[in-house]
Design an enzyme around this catalytic site. Structure first.
Site, PDB file in Angstrom:
ATOM      1  N   ASP A  82       0.713  -1.163   0.126  1.00 12.95           N
ATOM      2  CA  ASP A  82      -0.039  -0.032  -0.070  1.00 12.95           C
ATOM      3  C   ASP A  82       0.782   1.377   0.015  1.00 12.95           C
ATOM      4  OD1 ASP A  82      -1.775  -2.160   0.292  1.00 12.95           O
ATOM      5  OD2 ASP A  82      -2.798  -1.168   1.706  1.00 12.95           O
ATOM      6  N   GLU A 102      -3.106  -7.817  12.852  1.00 12.09           N
ATOM      7  CA  GLU A 102      -2.362  -7.651  11.512  1.00 12.09           C
ATOM      8  C   GLU A 102      -0.987  -7.300  11.286  1.00 12.09           C
ATOM      9  OE1 GLU A 102      -3.871  -4.676   7.610  1.00 12.09           O
ATOM     10  OE2 GLU A 102      -4.510  -4.283   9.841  1.00 12.09           O
TER      11      GLU A 102
END
Length: 821
Positions: A581, A778
């Site tokens: 990202d 995560e």
């Protein structure tokens, strides 16, 4: 284990048709392949394949029977509005939840520690084979008040059964009175896909609350309530909203009759009206005071006997024993993690990964306008592509179906292409045949060009969890081809069999282990690859066509004029398609950019395809892939290596129209190492190992940082891939370090030392956070080790179970080479 008995019996029958002649072997293999396929479908048909729910069971069949569980604390009016649990949410006040034991073929046990509602819920689920429609199944739901619960905790429990198929309804088969049912509640139905079936919700055990309010003559708390509906199938997934609507109707009636000041206690107010009947949706509601227990028993009409609570008790015990034995065989933690606490931790990680497998069906949103701006050929292309997207030329496509694991039940309950390859690495060790089913499901989504949408948002239920701006899929956007990591590992397992095993009468009569049938029988594994191969090649050519990088227009000097790659979908701040990202990239974006991570993925893809093509007997294709890999290996150096920085770097075109490198040290800088594209004696390997092991750059007490601590972008802006530790990338680093350590080469000592330290750091980081919070996360903070961002991230974070199962190389002396192992 029960399915194993069925498999042995089935194959014993088949063996009577197998003749001990070599000329019949192909026929035998075809028979075995068909039977394994059938039994795989049977053993995998039912499951808690609604991972977005705390507990919901459905089959791998579109528009079929679905079920779900809801519960709430109803002992006071202040808390009740926010106490209903249904979909997994990050803000539900959970002290941890998930599967402690789970096998996709047999079942397992899930514990939900609902601190907000002051109750612990246990869901035990098992499959019971028999008949021709995937067998039967059963679940036991138990509630136990937590230590801080009030003495008489009131809990309402609801279970629903719904039929998604148009025209297929479910009937209530039990007899009750106007106020509800005294005993078990049975439903019967008939489905084109499932045949006849019966589902029973038992009366269960547990105290029922009392009330002396006049409404007690209408709402008997000792009884089980059933409310039936007929509603549009597209709304069946909105069970919680439907429940609230019906509860509100009841509340309005109570206030109208008794007034707000004379209302009954909340455990009676928040009770449905008993309205059983024929319909495509049925709520079953019970109210308990204190602990409780009830069973849900689904019986296939094609099975010889109905499922009973005794069956459930027996199968829970057998499933637990089988799971513990298999875990010891497959994933027993190795030193220094060979204590019980790490074993329990590893079982939880594996179980939650497998328990996150879901079945998804529906349409997704695609923009196939192929606007010229999407070619990203002009400077300022990111502004043009933003304008093209703003024209909103997307349409619904499908429906499609997908069988897949997911990254996170509360936050990402859908399929992600680049996550899935990592998810399947532990699953493949546990059950390679299940893994191959999932891989096949993903490739069934491929379009005629070779594109697979990187995010699978299938149907309204899935879209309800995704902001509109992220729902649209674009057929020129890629994602890292991580499924090839799994296929490469599968090919290597096949290679180790050396073709020594074959199908014969003896094997058929003894039965086949479903979890490894495609490895135990190499001919079946090769046939699987042969069938899948055209899709793999189509995807490879799609990557080459859509993600190419420009060499010739900028007079770049490189060994190959073809092997360069660029992610499409770039903006100033992001390359979401890369999976990394917000990782820093060259600024400003330029159509002449080249991305070292994509080049590395393409090298891995070509390497894997060469092995697969060799297995399926396509020597010309093998040569083609090896040529691509050779070009990539050279061009990684010619186009991306910086000798001064000692790492690989993205490339761009500077103000003088010259090729230049932009080095942001971090995961991107070590990608060729992560994917094993460097030779063990390559001097560049030493520099990458130095970078990886430098505590002022990438190495931290909690794993390899995503970006160098010295970078000006470290920890800035979103700080998503700009410092945190990610377990998938650390897993690749650990595996590569081990591989280089056990190969003969000048840097094996350095690789071994880093391997031992990094393996320990990663396992301890994930374990400590799990112990403290009840969740896997995560990502992890490189300074503190704290879990960050999304909780219950039991996708690729579950790779820690493979990391613990790796040995500590205590036998290593530096003289070993890989071929000796």
């Amino acid at each position: 284990m029960a399915f194993m008995r069925q498999l042995t019996a089935s194959l014993s029958i088949l063996s009577t048709f197998v003749f001990p002649f070599a000329t019949c072997q192909a026929q035998d293999e075809a028979v075995l392949n068909a039977e394994i396929g059938r039994l795989n479908n049977q053993s995998l048909l039912w499951g808690p394949y609604r991972p977005n729910l705390y507990f919901g069971v459905r089959p791998r069949i579109p528009q079929s029977l679905t079920t779900g569980l809801l519960w709430a604390k109803v002992d006071n009016y202040v808390d009740v509005q926010n106490s209903f649990r249904y979909t997994c949410e990050q803000n539900d006040g959970m002290a941890g939840y998930g599967w402690d034991e789970y096998d996709t073929r047999t079942g397992g046990i899930q514990h939900i520690h609902d601190a907000g509602n002051k109750i612990d819920i246990t869901a035990e689920f098992v499959k019971i084979p028999g008949g021709g429609h995937g067998g039967s199944w059963a679940a036991r739901i138990k509630g136990e008040p937590r230590p801080d619960a009030p003495p008489a905790l009131k809990t309402t429990v609801l279970f629903y059964v719904a039929s998604e198929a148009i025209g297929e309804v479910v009937d209530v088969a039990s007899t009750g009175d106007s106020n509800g049912f005294d005993g078990d509640v049975a439903f019967v139905g008939k489905s084109k896909a499932l045949g006849d079936y019966k589902l029973v919700v038992t009366k269960g055990t547990g105290e029922r609350p009392s009330s002396d309010h006049p409404i007690s003559s209408q709402r008997d708390l000792d009884k089980t309530i059933v409310q039936s509906f007929n509603m549009p199938t597209e709304h069946l997934w909105q069970a919680k909203q439907l429940l609230f609507q019906q509860l509100k109707l009841g509340v309005d009636e109570i206030i109208k009759e008794y007034g707000a000041d004379n209302a009954p206690p909340p455990w009676q107010v928040y009770q449905l009206t008993n309205k059983p009947g024929q319909g495509n949706f049925h709520f079953v509601q019970k109210v308990f005071e204190g602990p409780f227990e009830l069973d849900i028993l689904f019986s296939s009409g094609s099975a010889s006997d109905d499922t009973t609570s005794e069956d459930l008790t027996r199968e829970i015990k057998a499933t637990t024993e089988s799971f513990n034995d298999r875990f010891t065989d497959v994933f027993e933690p190795q030193a220094p993690f060979h204590t019980d606490k790490y074993r329990k931790f590893g079982q939880s990680m594996l179980s939650n990964l497998a328990g996150g497998i879901g079945y998804f069906y529906g349409q997704h949103v695609v923009d196939r306008s192929y606007a010229p701006e999407y070619d990203e050929e002009n400077e300022g292309f990111w502004e043009e592509t933003a304008e093209a997207r703003a024209r909103r030329q997307e349409k619904l496509e499908g429906p499609y179906e997908l069988f897949s694991s997911i990254p996170s039940r509360p936050f990402f309950p859908r399929g992600f292409l680049w996550d899935e390859g990592f998810h399947l690495l532990p699953i493949a060790d546990w059950d390679i045949d299940l893994t191959l089913e999932i891989v096949k499901s993903w490739y069934n989504l491929m379009d005629e060009d070779g594109w697979i949408a990187r995010e699978q948002i299938l149907g309204e239920e899935a879209r309800s969890k995704v902001p509109p701006e992220f729902q649209v899929q674009y057929p020129h956007y890629a994602n890292p081809p991580t499924l090839y990591l799994v296929l490469e590992a599968f090919t290597e397992r096949l290679q180790k069999t050396n073709g020594s095993q074959h199908v014969g009468k003896e094997q058929l009569s003894q039965g086949v282990v479903l979890e490894s049938a495609h490895v135990d029988n190499p001919s079946l594994g090769i046939e699987y690859l042969r069938t899948l191969y055209p899709l793999l090649r189509r995807q490879f050519l799609w990557f080459k066509k859509t993600q190419f990088g420009d060499i010739k227009s900028y007079d770049r000097e490189a060994y190959s004029t073809k092997e360069a790659y660029r992610w499409r979908g770039r903006s100033v701040q992001h390359i979401l398609t890369s999976g990394l990202d917000d990782y820093p990239r060259p600024q400003p974006p330029h159509p002449g950019e080249l991305h070292v991570d994509l080049m590395s993925w393409m090298g891995m893809l070509a390497r894997s395809l060469a092995k697969i093509a060799d297995f399926v007997g396509l020597p010309e294709d093998v040569q083609e892939y090896n040529k691509v890999l050779d070009g990539i290996s050279h061009n990684l150096v010619d186009l991306h290596w910086s000798e001064s920085e000692g790492c690989f770097c993205d490339a761009t075109i500077d103000a003088f129209e010259e090729h230049t490198l932009v080095c942001h040290k971090g995961y991107v800088s070590i990608f060729p190492f992560l994917l094993g594209l460097l030779q063990s004696d390559d001097p560049k390997l030493e520099k990458l190992l130095d970078l990886l092991g430098d505590e002022e750059e990438l190495f931290s007490p909690h794993g390899i940082r995503s970006l160098s601590k010295k970078s000006e972008f470290y920890g800035t802006d979103e700080n998503y891939w700009r410092s945190p530790v990610w377990i998938n990338m650390n897993y690749l680093a650990i595996v590569s370090l081990r591989n280089y350590a056990i190969q003969s080469g000048p840097y094996s000592h350095k690789a071994k030392d880093l391997y031992v330290k990094l393996r320990k750091n990663i396992v301890e980081t994930v374990y400590q956070s799990w112990e403290e919070t009840g969740f896997a996360w995560e990502q992890y903070n490189p300074e503190t080790g704290s879990g960050q961002r999304t909780q219950h991230f039991t996708g690729w974070t579950s790779l820690v179970v493979k990391i613990m199962a790796l040995d500590d190389l205590s036998w290593w002396t530096g003289r070993h080479v890989r071929d000796e192992l």
